[in-house]
Design an enzyme around this catalytic site. Sequence first.
Site, PDB file in Angstrom:
ATOM      1  N   ASP A 175      -2.863 -10.588  -1.978  1.00  0.00           N
ATOM      2  CA  ASP A 175      -3.385 -10.038  -0.730  1.00  0.00           C
ATOM      3  C   ASP A 175      -4.855  -9.668  -0.949  1.00  0.00           C
ATOM      4  O   ASP A 175      -5.234  -9.226  -2.030  1.00  0.00           O
ATOM      5  CB  ASP A 175      -2.575  -8.800  -0.347  1.00  0.00           C
ATOM      6  CG  ASP A 175      -2.904  -8.256   1.039  1.00  0.00           C
ATOM      7  OD1 ASP A 175      -4.011  -7.708   1.198  1.00  0.00           O
ATOM      8  OD2 ASP A 175      -2.068  -8.370   1.943  1.00  0.00           O
ATOM      9  N   HIS A 235      -6.492  -7.228  -0.010  1.00  0.00           N
ATOM     10  CA  HIS A 235      -6.669  -5.800  -0.250  1.00  0.00           C
ATOM     11  C   HIS A 235      -5.915  -5.398  -1.512  1.00  0.00           C
ATOM     12  O   HIS A 235      -4.859  -5.951  -1.815  1.00  0.00           O
ATOM     13  CB  HIS A 235      -6.177  -4.999   0.951  1.00  0.00           C
ATOM     14  CG  HIS A 235      -6.777  -5.456   2.243  1.00  0.00           C
ATOM     15  ND1 HIS A 235      -6.046  -6.120   3.220  1.00  0.00           N
ATOM     16  CD2 HIS A 235      -8.044  -5.381   2.699  1.00  0.00           C
ATOM     17  CE1 HIS A 235      -6.846  -6.420   4.232  1.00  0.00           C
ATOM     18  NE2 HIS A 235      -8.063  -5.982   3.937  1.00  0.00           N
ATOM     19  N   ASP A 252      -4.468 -12.805   3.838  1.00  0.00           N
ATOM     20  CA  ASP A 252      -5.653 -12.340   4.547  1.00  0.00           C
ATOM     21  C   ASP A 252      -6.956 -12.643   3.818  1.00  0.00           C
ATOM     22  O   ASP A 252      -8.016 -12.165   4.230  1.00  0.00           O
ATOM     23  CB  ASP A 252      -5.552 -10.838   4.846  1.00  0.00           C
ATOM     24  CG  ASP A 252      -4.871 -10.044   3.756  1.00  0.00           C
ATOM     25  OD1 ASP A 252      -4.683 -10.584   2.652  1.00  0.00           O
ATOM     26  OD2 ASP A 252      -4.525  -8.881   4.010  1.00  0.00           O
ATOM     27  N   HIS A 256       0.815  -1.228   0.000  1.00  0.00           N
ATOM     28  CA  HIS A 256       0.000   0.000   0.000  1.00  0.00           C
ATOM     29  C   HIS A 256       0.844   1.271   0.000  1.00  0.00           C
ATOM     30  O   HIS A 256       0.312   2.362  -0.245  1.00  0.00           O
ATOM     31  CB  HIS A 256      -0.915   0.049   1.226  1.00  0.00           C
ATOM     32  CG  HIS A 256      -1.974  -1.005   1.258  1.00  0.00           C
ATOM     33  ND1 HIS A 256      -2.819  -1.243   0.203  1.00  0.00           N
ATOM     34  CD2 HIS A 256      -2.333  -1.891   2.244  1.00  0.00           C
ATOM     35  CE1 HIS A 256      -3.654  -2.227   0.529  1.00  0.00           C
ATOM     36  NE2 HIS A 256      -3.367  -2.634   1.746  1.00  0.00           N
TER      37      HIS A 256
END
Length: 370
Positions: free
Chosen positions: A180, A182, A268, A143
């Site tokens: 991931d 996200h 995740d 990120h």
Amino acid sequence: MPDTGFYFDEHCLWHTTGEHALIMPVGGWVQPPAGAGHAESPESKRRLKSLMDVSGLTAQLGVQSARPVSECEMVRVHSSDYIERFKALSDAGGGNAGLFSPFGAGSYEIAALSAGLARQAVFDVLDGTYQNAYALSRPPGHHAGRDGSMGFCLLANIPIAIEAANAEKGLGRVAVLDWDVHHGNGTQDIFYERDDVLTISIHQQSCFPPGSGLGEERGAGAGTDCNLNVELLPGAGHQSYADAMELLVLPALHEFKPDLIIIACGLDANNFDPLSRMTAHSGTFAYLTCAVMKAARDLCGGRLVAVHEGGYAEAVVPFCAHEVIATMAGIKSDVEDPFRGVAEANQPPADFVQFQRERLETFAAELIAD
């Protein structure tokens, strides 16, 4: 010599988001407590390494640390202003240099080490020291953007490693596959106008960051068609990830023909993660790893690096990551994941899976038409 390298440093587990141990602030020689409180806890990584030690997996890998990346290596990716601000806050005891990314004293140096693990893993695979490698980087990086931190990520570990390899190894074309849960917005933004880096993100639709990771985000300028976002609906499980690989990811990799594949290995999407609503399990991550390893053998001599990203179910992440690493090493482990059966029983119904596949087929057809 083992075929798989494993890059780890205990110091990375000492990165803190601001906790205290008894009355003393965490940092220096004061370790974070086991119950760290913040979602980005060292515990999932610590438990992974412990599981690897007890299962005998660690002993079958080439285990090493690495040097931290230099400021010069950082500013190939990040702005000088951000690096200066990050270091000043870290030296002053901690703070937040972006969105949802708190850190404590000394986190600048630890983040440099985390990126250094990714860098060394890439270098050693390119040099032929290992066929593939896994970097247990912490803090994570996908990120982090040019001008600030975000979502627990302080430095863009994978882009820093890529740019170092470009400068020192003449890397060539590289594909970054981010699974991931996200969206890998930082990596996408850094390479959005580049045609030598293919960025692919498979993520839960509209999870984090808000409004990021849309299918129509395809790159710009020279990088047009070099970014691929695969949005999966909340609740998607093993078969949807398999369908995403078959219909979109593997065709994109084969069309791009990279010289190296890097996995942003977030874990995740597992059924138990508190920061997502997916139903993947350790077997899903083993499947994904097998699929990418085959692509790497077909396209780039098997050269593959995985860099650890998210995963916040402390008891479950170690089993998922253990599967990834054992698969990369070609080792059949005796470890049995007690959470997998629960996740398998919680897979979405067939009509949901079919609806999700039809969405992916439609998206794949649109890409071909474009």
